[in-house]
Design a protein around this motif. Sequence first.
Motif, PDB file in Angstrom:
ATOM      1  N   THR D  80      60.396  31.999 -14.443  1.00  0.00           N
ATOM      2  CA  THR D  80      59.141  32.341 -14.065  1.00  0.00           C
ATOM      3  C   THR D  80      58.282  31.421 -13.110  1.00  0.00           C
ATOM      4  N   TYR D  82      55.952  30.030 -12.797  1.00  0.00           N
ATOM      5  CA  TYR D  82      55.457  28.125 -12.289  1.00  0.00           C
ATOM      6  C   TYR D  82      56.127  27.095 -13.146  1.00  0.00           C
TER       7      TYR D  82
ATOM      8  N   LEU F 201      59.837  19.847 -22.213  1.00  0.00           N
ATOM      9  CA  LEU F 201      60.201  21.055 -21.063  1.00  0.00           C
ATOM     10  C   LEU F 201      59.672  20.219 -19.669  1.00  0.00           C
ATOM     11  N   HIS F 202      60.643  21.493 -19.328  1.00  0.00           N
ATOM     12  CA  HIS F 202      61.121  21.654 -17.583  1.00  0.00           C
ATOM     13  C   HIS F 202      61.052  22.377 -17.384  1.00  0.00           C
ATOM     14  N   GLY F 203      60.999  22.891 -15.583  1.00  0.00           N
ATOM     15  CA  GLY F 203      61.940  23.757 -14.830  1.00  0.00           C
ATOM     16  C   GLY F 203      60.582  24.577 -14.680  1.00  0.00           C
ATOM     17  N   PHE F 204      61.481  25.537 -14.511  1.00  0.00           N
ATOM     18  CA  PHE F 204      60.641  27.188 -15.005  1.00  0.00           C
ATOM     19  C   PHE F 204      60.393  28.132 -15.479  1.00  0.00           C
ATOM     20  N   PHE F 205      60.270  27.407 -17.028  1.00  0.00           N
ATOM     21  CA  PHE F 205      60.730  28.690 -17.737  1.00  0.00           C
ATOM     22  C   PHE F 205      59.410  29.055 -18.302  1.00  0.00           C
ATOM     23  N   ASN F 206      58.477  28.330 -17.998  1.00  0.00           N
ATOM     24  CA  ASN F 206      57.022  28.582 -18.750  1.00  0.00           C
ATOM     25  C   ASN F 206      56.152  29.488 -18.311  1.00  0.00           C
ATOM     26  N   THR F 223      57.545  16.634 -20.994  1.00  0.00           N
ATOM     27  CA  THR F 223      58.541  16.735 -20.258  1.00  0.00           C
ATOM     28  C   THR F 223      59.439  15.772 -20.101  1.00  0.00           C
ATOM     29  N   GLY F 273      69.473  22.028 -15.919  1.00  0.00           N
ATOM     30  CA  GLY F 273      68.463  20.346 -16.011  1.00  0.00           C
ATOM     31  C   GLY F 273      67.653  20.403 -17.429  1.00  0.00           C
TER      32      GLY F 273
END
Lengths: 330, 330, 330, 330, 330, 330
Positions: D80, D82, F201-206, F223, F273
């Motif tokens: 994404t 984001y 949660l982390h990075g560009f995956f949501n 996160t 990551g």
Amino acid sequence: MKSFLYPKINPHSFAWVRPEGRAPEKVHEWIQPLDGAADPEKSKEAEIIVVGVPLSRSSISASGASEFPDAFRRAWKGFTTYNLDEDIDLAKMKALDVGDVPLHVTDIRRCHENIIEASEALHSHFSNSKVCAIGGDHSITAMMVKGLQKSKPGERIGILQFDTHFDLRDMSDNGPSNGTPMRNLIESGVVEGSNMYNIGLHGFFNTKDLKQYADEKGVNYITLGRARKKGIEATVLQCLDELSAKVDTIYLTVDMDVLDIAYAPGVPASTPGGMTTAELLEGVLAAGRHPKVKAMDIVCLDPLKDTNVQPTVKLGTHVFLTFATGVMLR
Amino acid sequence: MKSFLYPKINPHSFAWVRPEGRAPEKVHEWIQPLDGAADPEKSKEAEIIVVGVPLSRSSISASGASEFPDAFRRAWKGFTTYNLDEDIDLAKMKALDVGDVPLHVTDIRRCHENIIEASEALHSHFSNSKVCAIGGDHSITAMMVKGLQKSKPGERIGILQFDTHFDLRDMSDNGPSNGTPMRNLIESGVVEGSNMYNIGLHGFFNTKDLKQYADEKGVNYITLGRARKKGIEATVLQCLDELSAKVDTIYLTVDMDVLDIAYAPGVPASTPGGMTTAELLEGVLAAGRHPKVKAMDIVCLDPLKDTNVQPTVKLGTHVFLTFATGVMLR
Amino acid sequence: MKSFLYPKINPHSFAWVRPEGRAPEKVHEWIQPLDGAADPEKSKEAEIIVVGVPLSRSSISASGASEFPDAFRRAWKGFTTYNLDEDIDLAKMKALDVGDVPLHVTDIRRCHENIIEASEALHSHFSNSKVCAIGGDHSITAMMVKGLQKSKPGERIGILQFDTHFDLRDMSDNGPSNGTPMRNLIESGVVEGSNMYNIGLHGFFNTKDLKQYADEKGVNYITLGRARKKGIEATVLQCLDELSAKVDTIYLTVDMDVLDIAYAPGVPASTPGGMTTAELLEGVLAAGRHPKVKAMDIVCLDPLKDTNVQPTVKLGTHVFLTFATGVMLR
Amino acid sequence: MKSFLYPKINPHSFAWVRPEGRAPEKVHEWIQPLDGAADPEKSKEAEIIVVGVPLSRSSISASGASEFPDAFRRAWKGFTTYNLDEDIDLAKMKALDVGDVPLHVTDIRRCHENIIEASEALHSHFSNSKVCAIGGDHSITAMMVKGLQKSKPGERIGILQFDTHFDLRDMSDNGPSNGTPMRNLIESGVVEGSNMYNIGLHGFFNTKDLKQYADEKGVNYITLGRARKKGIEATVLQCLDELSAKVDTIYLTVDMDVLDIAYAPGVPASTPGGMTTAELLEGVLAAGRHPKVKAMDIVCLDPLKDTNVQPTVKLGTHVFLTFATGVMLR
Amino acid sequence: MKSFLYPKINPHSFAWVRPEGRAPEKVHEWIQPLDGAADPEKSKEAEIIVVGVPLSRSSISASGASEFPDAFRRAWKGFTTYNLDEDIDLAKMKALDVGDVPLHVTDIRRCHENIIEASEALHSHFSNSKVCAIGGDHSITAMMVKGLQKSKPGERIGILQFDTHFDLRDMSDNGPSNGTPMRNLIESGVVEGSNMYNIGLHGFFNTKDLKQYADEKGVNYITLGRARKKGIEATVLQCLDELSAKVDTIYLTVDMDVLDIAYAPGVPASTPGGMTTAELLEGVLAAGRHPKVKAMDIVCLDPLKDTNVQPTVKLGTHVFLTFATGVMLR
Amino acid sequence: MKSFLYPKINPHSFAWVRPEGRAPEKVHEWIQPLDGAADPEKSKEAEIIVVGVPLSRSSISASGASEFPDAFRRAWKGFTTYNLDEDIDLAKMKALDVGDVPLHVTDIRRCHENIIEASEALHSHFSNSKVCAIGGDHSITAMMVKGLQKSKPGERIGILQFDTHFDLRDMSDNGPSNGTPMRNLIESGVVEGSNMYNIGLHGFFNTKDLKQYADEKGVNYITLGRARKKGIEATVLQCLDELSAKVDTIYLTVDMDVLDIAYAPGVPASTPGGMTTAELLEGVLAAGRHPKVKAMDIVCLDPLKDTNVQPTVKLGTHVFLTFATGVMLR
């Protein structure tokens, strides 16, 4: 032409072409094969002796660890002799690759006897060198240590072991397999349990009775969790300190299955939750620097199971070079 | 609970859940494990006996063929019992999986003795059944045949072999490894060289002295090239015809390395230029139909080296089912 | 110590340990490395000359074909010298591995010049031997043939090519890449189009303009479909017959991409619908037997892409041994 | 239709279908291809410029790094825009993918010249943008920096390098290969050694003479061991601080071989003992935030060697997105 | 911009950059994507219509066949439009890639309805074209045929099927999965059993009750063994002859699992003993030439399981091109 | 014979042979299958209930996570019951493997209903046990929690989630896929957003809108970066503390994609990551010790994509054993 060690040690199967007229820069240019014309006396100057022990038919699970000695030699080409972290050049030390212990296809007992004889011969001849045995499975450790003891009767031997397992299984079940080397040494009276130090145990990979046996025999062990909290280097130093007070000679055995399986896809017995590469290298360097460490081995690495770019073979080779760095830093 | 064959045969390590209230449709529903409560007499009705022989530490090269018996059992789920080509349903024959021969980790001689004993026990008990040994490496063939002979003293035994190799190596070098079974049988007087028929030799995979030994002993061999020209089925039929005239019992041994390596990535000793799958299945079907073929084995298939979708494990399983089809068509 | 061919040919990077006191049985015991002490005159007795040409940076697609010469040498260990199909032993022929053509990392033109020079030197020195170039990508063929011509000025050279492609691409686009060798030879006047015979074209792997260029230049081609109908051996024999009438020397080039991709997973340019292993070996044997075939190459095999048990490397090695068999049968 | 940058930059080979009527959520919806109809002036608003540099035939070892630009583009779909850690949305920045530098198959010098010209053109036209070059091997860095300098004559350029190697090999040996970019820049006077900062050196992967050359030229390097002790972010910040005082523009080069091989199976030159993913991302984020960093590249990632689920391609893509995050946080 | 077929057909996810100012030479340059600006009437000129049907969650076993449509499109780059065997250039036919049928993640029934609608829409609009559905799993065949029938009410439809399986499983067990398409069509009255011809059945891959159902319904089947004896082309021609006499339109369905697993590692349901590549291509070419064959599909190819160099994806693409060749040869 | 839970739970497909006459040492000897003869009342003593939920056709991307329950069971053989780090033996706790939830091939809604019913049945019957669901994809979590709630009406349920993603996608797009379970539970009123705690949660995956939805609903998330700074164990303990104050029962869901892709090659959605193995095990152990954690699941692990030595399958199994250790330490 076979060397003066024949028939206790065979020449290995191939030799690198070496540089002419310049100093070695890569590991395959540095480590000299022991050829048939070598002068026995002069050879004793070598500080590092490499010997292949391609035995893995004694492994409980199907194993291709027998292929590691040659994979290890082929990997040399990918490493320089210069250690940038420590700013030292291994090429200033003399290193010899004496070849492989001769083995038999269907008589494992004879294989083990051959390893004992080869180890005794090497430690007798190269009495000031560090002998590095490249396995093969972990059953070879008991044999290498027995040979070491034969060459130095009366000396007390201690062991520093990096391992996910105790390797204290009962030999009466299945003979001297790769699950038994430490018990083998205790039961044969070669090393006392209290002179064994195991770093790296963790998880669900040892049955409870092995732990009980270890306790009975006074085997020392520091789980990976505890070693991490104290620091790997500090843990190794403390073990070596304690051992030094009790023994004359220390043997380092690196069972590559101590590593986390993410770092060692080519070690079928490696597990989730094991050591990282950085941790193992830190520990091996510390061990290599200790003056009583006279021999070491690297075992249970199966190149046939490694992934595409051979990460585990490279790591096994790095373990050896890190040990050699320690030796040079003494 | 262990079966009446224990301790000569161990139960295997897992069992499929079987269908209730309907006839079996898949192979794993058809082949019954021999459980501890089985009635020995009733068990003799089985036409097909499966026994695992998970030994490969006797292999010259590092081998995971020891994993094939379990891989074979897991593969059953992917096959129906109904052979569409022949319009017959194997489920109408009774088949038993008696388990695995017990083996030792570091004493290969004892493993071989165990196999001989297990074979003798099976052939004695199931005297009207076809015993199918699932290897394991090729060293097991000599032991299975020796056990067969012990169970039928005085009978002459012949061998039909699909193989890229003679397997006539000298046992004095490395003992009864996977390179020696045929020589082992000749030298021990169990099978005469002239009662051995090898189909599939080709290329650069046998040394010349083995061919000379074969000629001396009168071993019959039809290279793959010649077999192809004559037709595989016709070749097999002619060999069986000749054998029938000379022996009482024929043992079929399928060394999976007879296959071209494109068809058998999970057989490390398979080679370029070997048999196609269609050819091997054609040959095995013909052999299975012959009334004197009383036992067979499938060897040298290493599931650890197979590729992603397990083509070789599936092919090894198909070889067994094709043999069973032949038996049913008798 | 470098041989008399240096600097035109470098020693290769490693050497097998050879048998003492017995005849060679395996290929790695048979083929002798040309070491620095070799007598130039005596070396001319060799019937087979192996030279590595590890160049693949001239390949249109990313290629590791540069790794084949060493993979090929390592594979020797898996083959005997005895050809059972023909009952002949290659060990009775003398074979030399002279090493590798020296190459440059970033100057491809210089690489090509080096290959021409090496080829000329080899054909001049070993004027009665068959020079076998182990590629590398197909760009090397043009250079090997140019070197051959330089060594035999005035002789007419013809080419027998096994290939899925014409390899007639325009060099003005991207220079002498692996798509161009045949055009290179035509345009440089070294070989006439009408003296080129291509066996194996099929499918959707050549643009139409290449076919038109082939027709204009009189290049002969027999699609795989037509060759199969006539028989591969018969097709090869007819091509060689026609060629013999027109040229003095025939060069055989085996682009491994002629194979069906099921047989050659380590040839990225191999395709569905190509030759089987049996077909290629049949064709190469026929070519090897022809007295005018003086040189050959094997190209475009990328060991880095091969699958687990190295089927393609083994097949490439078998192609060489089959050619050598043909030579011995002359 | 080709863009205004043609022929210095080719369109890339495929384009994603973009969302209609809603803001982009995934990276492949965000980064716009520069199509033929684009308005040159308006294009200058882009903050991030992506350019593919698919050259790896200049690599010392056989490499498929040429395939990374397309693998990188295909990987966008899995990310994404984001960034949850920083709670910012890259989609608010304009990003353009201008295509690939045109390359030649057999003339590496011409490839390098094309890269210099393309870099100059990009930096001239997009003078306020950050140009991100997606390699290809490390030889491209020298060319990208030379082009940058041409576009900004008189400016002093510094380099921040993440690498396991110095990349200071002598060009007189093998020309401007992937082992030479830093030396190339020093010798051509484009960047002074003292304006180069290398983070990540470790182990046995550089010869001693390279270290000596680095010292002579005043190249700054922080071994991975020292960087870890200080903290990666703190190390990067200190390097950038020092550099800022000396140069006008900083170029960031990320040689993916700085990573431990467990994290980067798709980087053949990655090694045991290298950086973890978390460390590299931390370093790249810090670099991306620095106002003087105007350009960057990602090199030596070979998708053909990556394992099944493409961990390395995903990581390379993450490095780019992390850099872009840094830019947006400025 | 979405095309006039939207929302029945989505644009696919990416588009190749096409050549400017020259005729197409590669398949990705030939097949035109149907973009939003396309003129509906003019589009009807296309002889070949490609539509992706990326559904495999209806597969009995876990399947990534949903990834084939995009893998197929990416593979185009590796094929020219020129068929050398037949000397014809596909580029002279107009071909359109209309995109993918829109699917739902958790509602398989809706997926199937969407496929029926898409098929009807395509056959209605492109009434003179050949519609080629790229699956996906075999459940899509029933839906494509139902849509075909809706577009041509009153016409009788027949099916030529290449398959290892009957695909006649009972839908009352698990709904319209990939094991059921033929039964689905029979039970829904769309195609009569006697108008189905299955070529390729063999081995142990169908339960007996399916064979009995086939017999009851009059389904025609020629086992692979029988087809080989008669010749694949001859078998296909005879089936088409018989079908022609009974139906108006013939639908060709190619279940890639008809192939031997050595040729199709990327088809998890392929088996030992299946068709060779050459046999399948021969059969498909014959089918493509028949004037009554108006539609086809290629199913059950899972690119996620394919090996390194993507042999199965390439073969699936070749099947399509071979069919198109047949169409052009009509 | 089917157990008293049938038809809500099917027996699983195979059973390990268990030890006779000695205590279990390996996990496959410890966990008892629930067979048909089991006494319902006595079965309630089990502290750990294992249930397989082999559903992954509800996964957005093609997934073989359906194969994990059986791979998990086969992996038991590689683990002892003795946890050396904590010096406790799991074999002292009773553990039951009740089998698999019955599923449908083409009706995903029915699959989901079956899971709810099975969960309710298990939680009702085994009201004092910890129910461990072995997925399958993440869609199953919503169903397992719904069943849990049905079995304990009126109780408030909270969730501790290890995940790289929110899994809060809108169900109106594609139904209850693996991207939606948390939203499903919020929207159905089963769990309040404020009673959900997501770690990792982390990075560009949501996408950003998911974060906004999370904020609206009061979903708690830490996160990975923040959790690392605080310490994973401390983070988990704080989440559990907060949750304990608000709910009666806590459900732990471990989405294996929380791991870094280097540690989890068999989780296609894992990312660069992510968490290390050591971090995840630390977190799971802490969760297992909490008295309000009554149920857990392990999801999104696809054994078909795992590498050679099955690191991810082993890690998934270790996660379960670590949870069980926590339970035993309560």
